[in-house]
Each structure stands twice: as structure tokens, then as C-alpha cells.
Design a protein around this motif. Structure first.
Motif, PDB file in Angstrom:
ATOM      1  N   MET A 139       0.956  -1.167   0.008  1.00  0.00           N
ATOM      2  CA  MET A 139      -0.005  -0.044   0.051  1.00  0.00           C
ATOM      3  C   MET A 139       0.908   1.136   0.013  1.00  0.00           C
ATOM      4  N   VAL A 140       0.315   2.227  -0.520  1.00  0.00           N
ATOM      5  CA  VAL A 140       1.047   3.470  -0.563  1.00  0.00           C
ATOM      6  C   VAL A 140       1.222   4.183   0.646  1.00  0.00           C
ATOM      7  N   PRO A 141       2.490   4.891   1.103  1.00  0.00           N
ATOM      8  CA  PRO A 141       2.664   5.359   2.341  1.00  0.00           C
ATOM      9  C   PRO A 141       2.061   6.859   2.297  1.00  0.00           C
ATOM     10  N   VAL A 142       1.803   7.465   3.472  1.00  0.00           N
ATOM     11  CA  VAL A 142       1.317   8.633   3.492  1.00  0.00           C
ATOM     12  C   VAL A 142       2.111   9.872   2.879  1.00  0.00           C
ATOM     13  N   LYS A 143       3.225   9.563   3.446  1.00  0.00           N
ATOM     14  CA  LYS A 143       4.314  10.917   2.692  1.00  0.00           C
ATOM     15  C   LYS A 143       4.182  10.999   1.305  1.00  0.00           C
ATOM     16  N   SER A 144       3.800   9.995   0.451  1.00  0.00           N
ATOM     17  CA  SER A 144       3.798  10.256  -0.975  1.00  0.00           C
ATOM     18  C   SER A 144       2.518  11.100  -1.424  1.00  0.00           C
ATOM     19  N   PHE A 145       1.641  11.170  -0.444  1.00  0.00           N
ATOM     20  CA  PHE A 145       0.625  12.118  -0.826  1.00  0.00           C
ATOM     21  C   PHE A 145       0.298  13.322  -0.178  1.00  0.00           C
ATOM     22  N   MET A 146       1.153  13.569   1.007  1.00  0.00           N
ATOM     23  CA  MET A 146       0.884  14.473   1.850  1.00  0.00           C
ATOM     24  C   MET A 146       1.399  15.865   1.255  1.00  0.00           C
ATOM     25  N   ILE A 147       0.866  16.977   1.713  1.00  0.00           N
ATOM     26  CA  ILE A 147       1.203  18.405   1.158  1.00  0.00           C
ATOM     27  C   ILE A 147       2.076  18.694   2.228  1.00  0.00           C
ATOM     28  N   PRO A 148       3.400  19.184   1.836  1.00  0.00           N
ATOM     29  CA  PRO A 148       4.604  19.189   2.801  1.00  0.00           C
ATOM     30  C   PRO A 148       4.457  20.634   3.608  1.00  0.00           C
ATOM     31  N   ARG A 149       5.052  20.617   4.749  1.00  0.00           N
ATOM     32  CA  ARG A 149       5.015  21.834   5.596  1.00  0.00           C
ATOM     33  C   ARG A 149       5.440  23.024   4.924  1.00  0.00           C
ATOM     34  N   ALA A 185     -11.678   8.103   9.522  1.00  0.00           N
ATOM     35  CA  ALA A 185     -12.990   7.866   9.980  1.00  0.00           C
ATOM     36  C   ALA A 185     -13.264   7.404  11.462  1.00  0.00           C
ATOM     37  N   GLN A 186     -12.314   6.677  12.163  1.00  0.00           N
ATOM     38  CA  GLN A 186     -12.542   6.633  13.524  1.00  0.00           C
ATOM     39  C   GLN A 186     -12.706   7.959  14.398  1.00  0.00           C
ATOM     40  N   SER A 187     -11.995   8.793  14.006  1.00  0.00           N
ATOM     41  CA  SER A 187     -11.916  10.131  14.728  1.00  0.00           C
ATOM     42  C   SER A 187     -12.748  11.008  13.961  1.00  0.00           C
ATOM     43  N   HIS A 188     -13.329  11.112  12.930  1.00  0.00           N
ATOM     44  CA  HIS A 188     -14.292  12.034  12.274  1.00  0.00           C
ATOM     45  C   HIS A 188     -13.413  13.310  12.387  1.00  0.00           C
ATOM     46  N   LEU A 189     -12.425  12.983  11.502  1.00  0.00           N
ATOM     47  CA  LEU A 189     -11.630  13.855  11.065  1.00  0.00           C
ATOM     48  C   LEU A 189     -11.418  14.073   9.436  1.00  0.00           C
ATOM     49  N   ARG A 190     -11.071  15.369   8.903  1.00  0.00           N
ATOM     50  CA  ARG A 190     -11.018  15.262   7.441  1.00  0.00           C
ATOM     51  C   ARG A 190      -9.497  15.776   7.267  1.00  0.00           C
ATOM     52  N   HIS A 191      -8.713  16.064   8.128  1.00  0.00           N
ATOM     53  CA  HIS A 191      -7.307  16.536   8.118  1.00  0.00           C
ATOM     54  C   HIS A 191      -6.320  15.945   9.019  1.00  0.00           C
ATOM     55  N   LEU A 192      -5.309  15.392   8.649  1.00  0.00           N
ATOM     56  CA  LEU A 192      -4.213  14.567   9.680  1.00  0.00           C
ATOM     57  C   LEU A 192      -2.919  15.301   9.529  1.00  0.00           C
ATOM     58  N   GLY A 193      -2.336  15.705  10.548  1.00  0.00           N
ATOM     59  CA  GLY A 193      -1.013  16.135  10.528  1.00  0.00           C
ATOM     60  C   GLY A 193       0.024  14.925  10.171  1.00  0.00           C
ATOM     61  N   GLY A 214       8.293  12.444  15.238  1.00  0.00           N
ATOM     62  CA  GLY A 214       7.406  13.278  16.243  1.00  0.00           C
ATOM     63  C   GLY A 214       7.357  14.673  15.676  1.00  0.00           C
ATOM     64  N   LYS A 215       7.886  15.035  14.316  1.00  0.00           N
ATOM     65  CA  LYS A 215       7.931  16.412  14.025  1.00  0.00           C
ATOM     66  C   LYS A 215       6.942  16.480  12.961  1.00  0.00           C
ATOM     67  N   LEU A 216       5.901  17.708  12.817  1.00  0.00           N
ATOM     68  CA  LEU A 216       5.020  17.892  11.849  1.00  0.00           C
ATOM     69  C   LEU A 216       5.901  18.307  10.381  1.00  0.00           C
ATOM     70  N   VAL A 217       5.696  17.148   9.701  1.00  0.00           N
ATOM     71  CA  VAL A 217       6.112  17.499   8.118  1.00  0.00           C
ATOM     72  C   VAL A 217       5.377  17.752   6.924  1.00  0.00           C
ATOM     73  N   GLY A 218       4.057  17.587   7.187  1.00  0.00           N
ATOM     74  CA  GLY A 218       3.027  17.608   6.229  1.00  0.00           C
ATOM     75  C   GLY A 218       1.545  17.500   6.851  1.00  0.00           C
ATOM     76  N   VAL A 219       0.603  17.566   5.675  1.00  0.00           N
ATOM     77  CA  VAL A 219      -0.810  17.114   6.144  1.00  0.00           C
ATOM     78  C   VAL A 219      -1.306  16.472   4.944  1.00  0.00           C
ATOM     79  N   ILE A 220      -2.264  15.500   5.365  1.00  0.00           N
ATOM     80  CA  ILE A 220      -3.074  14.795   4.349  1.00  0.00           C
ATOM     81  C   ILE A 220      -4.546  14.839   4.814  1.00  0.00           C
TER      82      ILE A 220
END
Length: 130
Positions: free
Chosen positions: A1-11, A96-104, A109-115
Motif C-alpha cells: 500500500m502507498v505510504p502517507v508521505k507520497s500524498f501529503m502536502i509538505p509543511r 474515519a474513527q476520529s471523524h476528521l478530514r485532516h491529519l498532520g 515526532g515532528k510535523l512535516v506535512g498534512v493529508i
């Protein structure tokens, strides 16, 4: 499966606003840029996220004065995150579990993007059909 980093918006591409920005100004920025979220900062540190859903539920529906309400008052904090090596399926499940539309997205441990859910839809739309 595709990793999150390949589709995230970078910081580096985050659109940010200072924590004392009024929500009307923030809403105009989101409208003008065609985006659904802004990151809230205290100097250069990201302290939260504000989304179009936050605007609707915490300002419009609540009847709050958008010129007197700051983004800090309605932001979501801390930002829920997922490690960049996790899969898009992991991100989908967490949203889906958290009822969120954005994830850092974090690295060590450091914020590098958002999906966002929109990013997941783009990925799924481009999958080959059987």
C-alpha cells in the motif's frame, strides 16, 4: 500500500495565520486560496488547525461575531497526526474513527506535512479499475 508521505502536502506549502487572526479574515483567506484549512501559529510554531468545518460549526452555527472571534478560540489543538511511513489505508481508518478530514503527518515526532480526505479521494479515483 502507498505510504502517507507520497500524498501529503509538505509543511513548506502550509498556509498559516497568526493565532490572533479574526475568523472572518481566515475564512476569506481559505476562500481566496481555494483551501479547506489553515494552520494557526504562535510566532513560527504551529499550535493548531482551523478548517472550513470549524468555521461552520463554531462560528456560523454558533452565531459568533466573526470579526471578534480569533482563530485560536476555535482551532483544533493539538493536531491529530499520523507517521509518514503509515499507509493511506491507515490514514483513512484514523480519519474515519476520529471523524476528521485532516491529519498532520509526522517524521520522528515532528510535523512535516498534512493529508486530507480530499487527498485520499484523489488517490482512490486514480486507482486502476478491474
Amino acid at each position: 500500500m502507498v505510504p502517507v508521505k507520497s500524498f501529503m502536502i509538505p509543511r513548506e506549502k502550509f498556509v498559516t495565520v497568526p493565532r490572533d487572526t479574526d475568523t472572518q479574515t481566515a475564512a476569506r483567506i481559505m476562500r481566496d486560496r481555494g483551501i479547506g484549512s489553515l494552520f494557526v501559529t504562535n510566532d513560527r510554531e504551529i499550535i493548531g488547525i482551523i478548517t472550513d468545518t470549524d468555521m461552520m460549526r463554531r462560528v456560523v452555527a454558533a452565531g459568533t461575531d466573526a470579526t471578534k472571534t480569533t482563530v485560536e478560540q476555535i482551532m483544533s489543538a493539538p493536531i491529530m497526526t499520523i507517521e509518514e511511513s503509515k499507509t493511506l489505508l491507515d490514514a483513512n481508518d484514523l480519519m474515519a474513527q476520529s471523524h476528521l478530514r485532516h491529519l498532520g503527518v509526522t517524521r520522528d515526532g515532528k510535523l512535516v506535512g498534512v493529508i486530507s480526505v480530499r487527498d485520499l479521494v484523489v488517490f482512490l479515483t486514480n486507482l486502476p479499475r478491474k
